[in-house]
Design a protein around this motif. Structure first.
Motif, PDB file in Angstrom:
ATOM      1  N   LYS A 198       0.849  -1.204   0.000  1.00 19.63           N
ATOM      2  CA  LYS A 198       0.000   0.000   0.000  1.00 19.63           C
ATOM      3  C   LYS A 198       0.883   1.253   0.000  1.00 19.63           C
ATOM      4  CE  LYS A 198      -3.848   1.998   2.645  1.00 19.63           C
ATOM      5  NZ  LYS A 198      -3.928   2.608   3.961  1.00 19.63           N
ATOM      6  N   PHE A 199       1.925   1.197   0.800  1.00 17.36           N
ATOM      7  CA  PHE A 199       2.848   2.343   0.870  1.00 17.36           C
ATOM      8  C   PHE A 199       3.474   2.617  -0.501  1.00 17.36           C
ATOM      9  CE2 PHE A 199       7.105   4.099   1.195  1.00 17.36           C
ATOM     10  CZ  PHE A 199       6.852   5.260   1.901  1.00 17.36           C
ATOM     11  N   VAL A 200       3.974   1.558  -1.112  1.00 19.18           N
ATOM     12  CA  VAL A 200       4.655   1.732  -2.410  1.00 19.18           C
ATOM     13  C   VAL A 200       3.687   2.320  -3.440  1.00 19.18           C
ATOM     14  CG1 VAL A 200       5.768   0.498  -4.325  1.00 19.18           C
ATOM     15  CG2 VAL A 200       6.366  -0.082  -1.963  1.00 19.18           C
ATOM     16  N   ALA A 201       2.457   1.825  -3.443  1.00 22.31           N
ATOM     17  CA  ALA A 201       1.454   2.303  -4.413  1.00 22.31           C
ATOM     18  C   ALA A 201       1.087   3.764  -4.145  1.00 22.31           C
ATOM     19  CB  ALA A 201       0.217   1.414  -4.350  1.00 22.31           C
ATOM     20  N   GLU A 202       0.853   4.091  -2.893  1.00 24.59           N
ATOM     21  CA  GLU A 202       0.448   5.473  -2.579  1.00 24.59           C
ATOM     22  C   GLU A 202       1.606   6.452  -2.788  1.00 24.59           C
ATOM     23  OE1 GLU A 202      -1.603   5.820   1.185  1.00 24.59           O
ATOM     24  OE2 GLU A 202      -3.087   4.306   0.604  1.00 24.59           O
ATOM     25  N   ALA A 203       2.816   5.990  -2.491  1.00 27.85           N
ATOM     26  CA  ALA A 203       3.987   6.846  -2.713  1.00 27.85           C
ATOM     27  C   ALA A 203       4.121   7.149  -4.203  1.00 27.85           C
ATOM     28  CB  ALA A 203       5.243   6.161  -2.183  1.00 27.85           C
ATOM     29  N   LYS A 204       3.922   6.136  -5.004  1.00 28.02           N
ATOM     30  CA  LYS A 204       4.017   6.319  -6.466  1.00 28.02           C
ATOM     31  C   LYS A 204       2.998   7.360  -6.935  1.00 28.02           C
ATOM     32  CE  LYS A 204       3.601   3.643 -10.768  1.00 28.02           C
ATOM     33  NZ  LYS A 204       4.765   4.115 -11.522  1.00 28.02           N
ATOM     34  N   ALA A 205       1.788   7.239  -6.417  1.00 32.50           N
ATOM     35  CA  ALA A 205       0.736   8.194  -6.798  1.00 32.50           C
ATOM     36  C   ALA A 205       1.119   9.617  -6.377  1.00 32.50           C
ATOM     37  CB  ALA A 205      -0.594   7.776  -6.174  1.00 32.50           C
ATOM     38  N   ALA A 206       1.957   9.712  -5.332  1.00 29.72           N
ATOM     39  CA  ALA A 206       2.373  11.034  -4.844  1.00 29.72           C
ATOM     40  C   ALA A 206       3.671  11.515  -5.509  1.00 29.72           C
ATOM     41  CB  ALA A 206       2.540  10.978  -3.323  1.00 29.72           C
ATOM     42  N   GLY A 207       4.120  10.802  -6.540  1.00 26.22           N
ATOM     43  CA  GLY A 207       5.311  11.249  -7.277  1.00 26.22           C
ATOM     44  C   GLY A 207       6.629  10.777  -6.672  1.00 26.22           C
ATOM     45  N   LEU A 208       6.556   9.745  -5.821  1.00 30.97           N
ATOM     46  CA  LEU A 208       7.774   9.171  -5.224  1.00 30.97           C
ATOM     47  C   LEU A 208       7.910   7.750  -5.784  1.00 30.97           C
ATOM     48  CD1 LEU A 208       6.848  10.287  -1.601  1.00 30.97           C
ATOM     49  CD2 LEU A 208       8.499  11.428  -3.094  1.00 30.97           C
ATOM     50  N   GLU A 209       8.772   7.610  -6.776  1.00 33.54           N
ATOM     51  CA  GLU A 209       8.770   6.380  -7.590  1.00 33.54           C
ATOM     52  C   GLU A 209       9.856   5.385  -7.194  1.00 33.54           C
ATOM     53  OE1 GLU A 209       7.377   5.417 -10.804  1.00 33.54           O
ATOM     54  OE2 GLU A 209       6.164   7.172 -11.304  1.00 33.54           O
ATOM     55  N   ASN A 210       9.582   4.132  -7.511  1.00 32.49           N
ATOM     56  CA  ASN A 210      10.571   3.046  -7.401  1.00 32.49           C
ATOM     57  C   ASN A 210      11.021   2.783  -5.966  1.00 32.49           C
ATOM     58  OD1 ASN A 210      10.765   2.295 -10.174  1.00 32.49           O
ATOM     59  ND2 ASN A 210      11.875   4.208 -10.546  1.00 32.49           N
ATOM     60  N   LEU A 211      10.085   2.750  -5.067  1.00 38.11           N
ATOM     61  CA  LEU A 211      10.424   2.512  -3.658  1.00 38.11           C
ATOM     62  C   LEU A 211      10.254   1.051  -3.232  1.00 38.11           C
ATOM     63  CD1 LEU A 211       8.967   5.810  -2.217  1.00 38.11           C
ATOM     64  CD2 LEU A 211      11.319   5.013  -1.883  1.00 38.11           C
ATOM     65  N   LYS A 212       9.849   0.210  -4.165  1.00 32.62           N
ATOM     66  CA  LYS A 212       9.676  -1.204  -3.821  1.00 32.62           C
ATOM     67  C   LYS A 212      11.045  -1.835  -3.575  1.00 32.62           C
ATOM     68  CE  LYS A 212       6.789  -4.959  -5.609  1.00 32.62           C
ATOM     69  NZ  LYS A 212       7.598  -6.140  -5.747  1.00 32.62           N
ATOM     70  N   GLY A 213      11.155  -2.617  -2.511  1.00 33.20           N
ATOM     71  CA  GLY A 213      12.415  -3.295  -2.210  1.00 33.20           C
ATOM     72  C   GLY A 213      12.756  -4.325  -3.273  1.00 33.20           C
ATOM     73  N   HIS A 214      13.995  -4.795  -3.275  1.00 32.09           N
ATOM     74  CA  HIS A 214      14.410  -5.818  -4.242  1.00 32.09           C
ATOM     75  C   HIS A 214      13.545  -7.066  -4.073  1.00 32.09           C
ATOM     76  CE1 HIS A 214      17.056  -8.869  -6.112  1.00 32.09           C
ATOM     77  NE2 HIS A 214      17.451  -7.864  -6.866  1.00 32.09           N
ATOM     78  N   ARG A 215      13.276  -7.736  -5.166  1.00 29.57           N
ATOM     79  CA  ARG A 215      12.332  -8.861  -5.121  1.00 29.57           C
ATOM     80  C   ARG A 215      12.764  -9.953  -4.134  1.00 29.57           C
ATOM     81  NH1 ARG A 215      15.378  -8.805  -9.468  1.00 29.57           N
ATOM     82  NH2 ARG A 215      16.511 -10.694 -10.078  1.00 29.57           N
ATOM     83  N   THR A 216      14.054 -10.024  -3.811  1.00 29.96           N
ATOM     84  CA  THR A 216      14.504 -11.081  -2.894  1.00 29.96           C
ATOM     85  C   THR A 216      14.344 -10.702  -1.420  1.00 29.96           C
ATOM     86  OG1 THR A 216      16.735 -10.196  -2.959  1.00 29.96           O
ATOM     87  CG2 THR A 216      16.232 -11.969  -4.507  1.00 29.96           C
ATOM     88  N   VAL A 217      14.105  -9.417  -1.131  1.00 32.44           N
ATOM     89  CA  VAL A 217      13.962  -9.032   0.282  1.00 32.44           C
ATOM     90  C   VAL A 217      12.607  -8.418   0.626  1.00 32.44           C
ATOM     91  CG1 VAL A 217      16.360  -8.758   1.008  1.00 32.44           C
ATOM     92  CG2 VAL A 217      15.256  -6.911  -0.206  1.00 32.44           C
ATOM     93  N   GLY A 218      11.903  -7.924  -0.349  1.00 32.60           N
ATOM     94  CA  GLY A 218      10.595  -7.316  -0.099  1.00 32.60           C
ATOM     95  C   GLY A 218      10.730  -5.958   0.576  1.00 32.60           C
ATOM     96  N   GLY A 219       9.643  -5.487   1.182  1.00 31.39           N
ATOM     97  CA  GLY A 219       9.655  -4.194   1.852  1.00 31.39           C
ATOM     98  C   GLY A 219       9.953  -3.063   0.888  1.00 31.39           C
ATOM     99  N   MET A 220      10.608  -2.041   1.407  1.00 28.73           N
ATOM    100  CA  MET A 220      10.914  -0.858   0.599  1.00 28.73           C
ATOM    101  C   MET A 220      12.414  -0.616   0.565  1.00 28.73           C
ATOM    102  SD  MET A 220       7.716  -0.602   1.821  1.00 28.73           S
ATOM    103  CE  MET A 220       7.795   0.040   3.466  1.00 28.73           C
ATOM    104  N   ARG A 221      12.823   0.142  -0.433  1.00 28.35           N
ATOM    105  CA  ARG A 221      14.216   0.588  -0.485  1.00 28.35           C
ATOM    106  C   ARG A 221      14.234   1.941  -1.178  1.00 28.35           C
ATOM    107  NH1 ARG A 221      18.427  -2.529  -4.296  1.00 28.35           N
ATOM    108  NH2 ARG A 221      16.467  -2.580  -5.459  1.00 28.35           N
ATOM    109  N   ALA A 222      14.835   2.913  -0.506  1.00 25.60           N
ATOM    110  CA  ALA A 222      15.009   4.224  -1.136  1.00 25.60           C
ATOM    111  C   ALA A 222      16.476   4.349  -1.518  1.00 25.60           C
ATOM    112  CB  ALA A 222      14.620   5.330  -0.159  1.00 25.60           C
TER     113      ALA A 222
END
Ligand code: PMP
Length: 360
Positions: free
Chosen positions: A310-334
């Protein structure tokens, strides 16, 4: 024009100033009537571009004269093979495995000789850098290999390993030019440019001259011998011309901001904004041992996969892109590389505060 704040781990954000300059020069580079993309790599114009890029890089890193600078292709992954092919003389190399990229390099090293894993942080999902003060370095080791900044896990070596006199080889792809380096401590520094320096397609290899061998086994492809490219000024074949041109502009951009000391200060300030928030947040948590935190890649989680998404999706909508963590660890990564402005990190933290208030 609307540009987002791009937190991608790479290819990643580039300085707007550089992109604008490239745009202005796109159709007619300095009156020559063509783009750098259309220019012969054997032209004097391109020779000037590559020479100036090398000179600026040498200035920035204070590269001593007995080191060669090579601009190569093949991605980071090709360097995983080029390093052992070129440097394994005794056929032994020690690897410190602190993440997926170090592990891939180690696995590749095994193909060409005895690659030894002398330390690893895999037991705790690579969330820390192991103690490297007294490792069992092989007497015969041709080199000790590290990945200095671990892009996926967000760790960095704040202190280089004690290699007990052996040659240090470092993959610096995700921390290249983010702070000063003492080049003389390394035998080889290599990095892909697609995070901190330029567009994908260029690898920079900085290698001490005595490590460039001309007695390599026959199986080593001509193009993968460092000697081939060192002898030909990185132009044994057609180099990645446009990428080198952009790298050159980024070198000048870094110089204009005050060089690597200034870059370090700027990066420390940016990272502190995000880490301070994470350390005090009721919802978000950094995943890395504090002492080993990277200034470049900042992974974090909420502890709830659905909330992360939800965070990654809402951040994207707010103009903050590519915050999804690497597929092997999940979560977020800035990823907050050199070209990410402080305003971008502030915008991210403001958004995280709002999200936290709405979701706790
Ligand atoms: N080393 C590091 C530290 C990286 O982050 C990456 C890719 N992100 C690589 C190597 C591999 O680079 P490439 O995709 O160009 O092969």
């Amino acid at each position: 024009m609307s540009r987002v704040y791009n937190f991608s781990a790479g290819p990643a954000v580039l300085p707007v100033e550089v992109l604008k300059e490239a745009q202005e020069e796109m159709l007619d580079y300095r009156g020559c009537g063509m783009s750098v993309m259309e220019m012969s790599h054997r032209s004097s114009m391109f020779q000037e571009i590559i020479d100036e890029a090398e000179a600026d890089l040498r200035d920035l890193l204070h590269i001593p004269d007995n080191y060669k600078v090579l601009f190569l292709q093949g991605g980071g992954a090709l360097q995983f093979s080029a390093v052992p092919m070129n440097l394994m003389k005794n056929g032994v190399a020690d690897y410190i495995v602190t993440g997926q990229w170090a592990k891939k390099a180690y696995e590749e090293g095994k193909k060409y000789g005895k690659a030894v894993k002398i330390a690893s942080s895999e037991d705790e999902t690579f969330t820390y850098i192991p103690d490297c003060s007294d490792l069992p370095i092989d007497d015969d080791a041709d080199y000790v290999y590290i990945c200095q900044n671990n892009t996926i896990y967000g760790t960095v070596y704040h202190e280089l390993p004690n290699t007990k006199g052996k040659t240090l080889v470092a993959d610096v792809s995700s921390c290249f030019l983010s702070e000063p380096m003492d080049v003389e401590k390394y035998g080889v520094i290599w990095g892909g440019v697609q995070k901190n320096i330029g567009p994908a397609g260029v690898q920079i290899v900085i290698i001490r001259e005595d490590l460039i061998r001309d007695d390599l086994p026959d199986y080593v492809p001509t193009l993968m011998k460092y000697k081939t490219q060192a002898d030909k000024g990185s132009m044994y074949n057609t180099p990645p011309c446009y990428g080198i041109y952009i790298c050159g502009k980024v070198f000048k951009w870094i110089k204009s901001l005050g060089g690597l000391e200034a870059m370090k200060k700027r990066n420390e300030e940016k990272a502190a904004i995000l880490y301070d928030f994470l350390d005090n947040s009721k919802l978000f948590k950094g995943t890395v041992r504090k002492e080993d935190r990277s200034l470049m890649n900042v992974p974090f989680v909420t502890g709830d996969k659905d909330l992360d998404a939800k965070f990654v999706a809402e951040a994207k909508a707010a103009g903050l892109e590519n915050l999804k963590g690497h597929r092997t660890v999940g979560g977020m990564r800035a990823s907050i590389y050199n070209a990410m402005p402080k305003e971008g990190v502030i915008a991210l933290v403001e958004f995280m505060k709002k999200f936290e208030a709405e979701n706790t």
